[in-house]
Design a protein around this motif. Structure first.
Motif, PDB file in Angstrom:
ATOM      1  N   PHE A 349      32.870  32.358  41.705  1.00  0.00           N
ATOM      2  CA  PHE A 349      32.779  33.815  41.644  1.00  0.00           C
ATOM      3  C   PHE A 349      33.968  34.372  40.873  1.00  0.00           C
ATOM      4  O   PHE A 349      35.114  34.218  41.304  1.00  0.00           O
ATOM      5  N   GLU A 350      33.676  34.987  39.746  1.00  0.00           N
ATOM      6  CA  GLU A 350      34.715  35.665  38.976  1.00  0.00           C
ATOM      7  C   GLU A 350      34.941  37.041  39.583  1.00  0.00           C
ATOM      8  O   GLU A 350      34.026  37.865  39.635  1.00  0.00           O
ATOM      9  N   MET A 351      36.172  37.281  40.040  1.00  0.00           N
ATOM     10  CA  MET A 351      36.479  38.544  40.702  1.00  0.00           C
ATOM     11  C   MET A 351      37.302  39.485  39.818  1.00  0.00           C
ATOM     12  O   MET A 351      37.645  40.591  40.228  1.00  0.00           O
ATOM     13  N   PHE A 352      37.635  39.020  38.605  1.00  0.00           N
ATOM     14  CA  PHE A 352      38.366  39.838  37.649  1.00  0.00           C
ATOM     15  C   PHE A 352      39.739  40.233  38.210  1.00  0.00           C
ATOM     16  O   PHE A 352      40.201  39.682  39.196  1.00  0.00           O
ATOM     17  N   ILE A 353      40.402  41.158  37.551  1.00  0.00           N
ATOM     18  CA  ILE A 353      41.770  41.515  37.970  1.00  0.00           C
ATOM     19  C   ILE A 353      41.659  42.539  39.100  1.00  0.00           C
ATOM     20  O   ILE A 353      41.912  43.735  38.938  1.00  0.00           O
ATOM     21  N   ALA A 354      41.254  42.063  40.249  1.00  0.00           N
ATOM     22  CA  ALA A 354      41.057  42.911  41.425  1.00  0.00           C
ATOM     23  C   ALA A 354      41.350  42.053  42.647  1.00  0.00           C
ATOM     24  O   ALA A 354      40.442  41.598  43.345  1.00  0.00           O
ATOM     25  N   GLU A 355      42.630  41.816  42.886  1.00  0.00           N
ATOM     26  CA  GLU A 355      43.026  40.841  43.900  1.00  0.00           C
ATOM     27  C   GLU A 355      42.623  41.254  45.309  1.00  0.00           C
ATOM     28  O   GLU A 355      42.306  40.410  46.148  1.00  0.00           O
ATOM     29  N   GLN A 356      42.616  42.567  45.596  1.00  0.00           N
ATOM     30  CA  GLN A 356      42.190  43.000  46.924  1.00  0.00           C
ATOM     31  C   GLN A 356      40.715  42.683  47.140  1.00  0.00           C
ATOM     32  O   GLN A 356      40.320  42.184  48.200  1.00  0.00           O
ATOM     33  N   GLN A 357      39.899  42.966  46.142  1.00  0.00           N
ATOM     34  CA  GLN A 357      38.478  42.656  46.250  1.00  0.00           C
ATOM     35  C   GLN A 357      38.247  41.155  46.334  1.00  0.00           C
ATOM     36  O   GLN A 357      37.349  40.690  47.041  1.00  0.00           O
TER      37      GLN A 357
END
Length: 610
Positions: A349-357
């Motif tokens: 799963f690529e979550m991109f630059i959104a560490e909280q998510q």
């Protein structure tokens, strides 16, 4: 009774029980609960599919209270659904009760702890991803949000990711009651403003009167019929609905009603309605086939980065275990989780630059019994610290990897250097903190992490390090390696990660000077190998710790904790990064931070006074 009459009475019961529970507990948020009672009554009586008698049913819908302070309403729902008794409802917020001030998984079917605002919707995204991509089950995720938490950035990380992923099995319900704790919210009752924001992120937005039962019913019906995007129901409500003394009144947040008996009477008195919540159609979660494999092995003397070993081990682990899933914060070619992505694309799963998510999604997935590993630069996990803290309260099992740790990363500079991560993770309840110094240690520890309870953190290095550990050695959580020792050692040097090599070099120099140094590779920082450290402290004249981390809370403090009970503890000195680093080559930065072999030699000589 007619349908809407029952729903009205059920909503009033939810309000009454919210007032009663808060009064019994002497604290709580009844007014925040009362505003959403109509919304929840209709959801319970028609749309939610959740077998409260069998909360582990994998086909169940998921109801997440992102506005966790509305726990009186949540517990009133459990009572109406037959999951708890009225007696237990009135144990709200008392010591030993399952009904804590904010919901936790201690009370089924609660998936996760909520209460730190802005977290429920991101976790809901993780649950919805699990439903679509992993379990392959048609359950729906319902998330009740407060309008105050719409100011949290993590909410919009969730909106963005859910819209991008087309999560049509996710419905957010925003209780727009206008009043926060101290004042009106940013948008007040501007439903169009909320709708425009949600639609910009690719959601279907439905604005309604949150006290109109027919409008609520129509909105839920529409939400369940949308098949290409998530839906948000933006409901205008009144805080404290139904009780004149508190309805839409400021200054009533977070406290029991002053006249609870009068309020209950105004709401029509106590009720004992039971709602028959629909149960889902039976379903079995999808499971991924495995093709077997063996954990990677490296020969002693090879030069391998521990981040590379992390990626290779993950890829092999995925072939051995079909429940392992991997998330990354769009740096997978740095953390090397891309190796898993190539081998097992259906579980990456690529979550991109959104560490909280990213962390929230992992929490949601583990709630569905998947085994998530999530990785990014160690420095950027600090952004998600509150999510990690809440994951521990959720009793979540997470495996996190932070790469590019310490000044040894070199030229990228201090913004990319994890220097507080060990301290941060040591402070998490029930956590495990690991910092392998070579590839074979990494492989063994990653494999063990897959079965560890709680939150485990693996710190990896950017640069290559020599393999010192045999692939057949017993590397384990709570262990350490004694690289060199004798019966006549003068001092003990304790290191981890990149500083293990510096400690070995220093020991060679010291030996030429006639100073014998015992060198311990403390790859498990929490739990730490206390027995080995205590023995070393008893057998040597001083202990010197060296780490690529700030002095506070890292390896040195972990060693001091382990030695705290020693009656005749020798002097302990910590070498750590004490001044703000800059860009430079790794060797230059280790030297400037006074954690290289030269600094270790100087400190050792001072300790043993030679």
């Amino acid at each position: 009774m007619p349908h809407n009459d029952f729903r009205h009475e059920l909503a009033q019961q939810l309000r009454v029980d919210s007032v009663r529970a808060s009064d019994a507990g002497g604290s709580g948020h009844p007014t925040s609960s009362m505003s959403a009672a109509d919304l929840m009554a209709v959801l319970l009586d028609g749309y939610l599919r959740l077998d409260y008698a069998n909360p582990d049913n994998p086909a169940n819908d998921h109801l997440v209270f992102s506005k966790g302070h509305a726990s009186p309403l949540y517990y009133a729902i459990l009572k109406a659904a037959g999951a708890i008794t009225d007696e237990e409802l009135l144990s709200f917020r008392t010591f030993g009760s399952r009904l804590e001030g904010h919901p936790t998984p201690r009370i089924p079917p609660t998936d996760v702890a909520t209460g730190s605002l802005g977290q429920g919707l991101p976790v809901g995204v993780g649950l919805a991803l699990a439903g679509k991509k992993l379990d392959a089950l048609p359950y729906r995720v319902w998330v009740l949000c407060g309008d105050s938490e719409m100011a949290e950035g993590s909410i919009w990380e969730a909106f963005q990711h859910a819209g991008w992923a087309g999560l049509d099995n996710l419905t957010a319900i925003v209780d727009v009651n206008r009043l926060g704790q101290t004042r009106e919210t940013m948008l007040g009752w501007d439903l169009d403003g909320y709708a425009a924001r949600a639609e910009a992120f690719g959601w279907k937005a439905i604005a309604i009167d949150g006290h109109d039962l027919d409008a609520i019913d129509a909105a839920f019906a529409q939400a369940t019929s949308v098949t290409d995007r998530p839906t948000v129901i933006i409901a205008k409500t009144h805080k404290g609905r139904g009780v004149k003394a508190v309805e839409d009144q400021p200054g009533k947040h977070g406290k029991p009603l002053e006249e609870p008996a009068e309020a209950v009477e105004e709401l029509g008195g106590p009720r004992s309605l039971a709602v028959t919540v629909k149960t889902p159609k039976p379903g079995t979660p999808h499971r991924f086939a495995t093709n077997g494999g063996t954990l990677p092995r490296w020969e002693i003397g090879e030069e391998v980065a521990t981040r590379q070993a992390y990626g290779q081990t993950l890829a092999e682990l995925g072939g051995l275990r079909g429940d392992v899933v991997v998330l990354d914060g769009e740096v997978s070619n740095s953390t090397m989780s891309e190796l898993f992505a190539k081998a097992h694309p259906d579980r990456y799963f690529e979550m991109f630059i959104a560490e909280q998510q990213m962390i929230a999604a992992a929490v949601g997935m583990q709630a569905r019994n998947w085994v998530p590993f999530a990785s990014t630069f160690g420095a950027f996990l600090t952004r998600a610290h509150d999510f990690i803290r809440m994951a521990a309260i959720s009793r979540a099992d997470l495996r996190l990897c932070g790469s590019h740790a310490g000044v040894s990363i070199g030229e990228d500079g201090p913004s990319q250097m994890a220097l507080e991560d060990i301290s941060m993770f040591r402070a998490i309840h029930g956590s495990t903190v690991l910092h392998p110094s070579d590839a074979n240690q990494t492989a063994a520890l990653v494999s063990e992490m897959a079965s560890l309870p709680g939150i485990s953190y693996l710190r990896t290095l950017r640069g290559k390090t020599p393999v010192r550990t045999s692939p057949d050695e017993n590397i384990r959580v709570g262990g350490s390696r004694v690289l060199r020792n004798s019966d006549h050692d003068d001092l003990t040097i304790v290191a981890c990660g990149i500083t293990v090599g510096e400690a070995e070099k220093a020991a060679d120099v010291l030996e030429a000077d006639g100073i014998r140094a015992r060198v311990i590779d403390c790859y498990s920082i929490k739990p730490i190998d206390g027995n080995t450290l205590v023995q070393a402290a008893a057998q040597t004249r001083a202990v010197l710790t060296v780490e690529d981390h700030w002095p506070e809370g890292g390896l040195g403090d972990a060693v001091l904790d382990a030695l705290a009970a020693c009656e005749a503890r020798p002097p302990v000195r910590k070498l750590a990064v004490s001044s703000m680093p800059v860009s430079g080559k790794p060797g230059e930065l280790l030297h400037a931070a006074h954690i290289d072999a030269e600094a270790v030699v100087e400190a050792a000589r001072q300790l043993v006074k030679v």
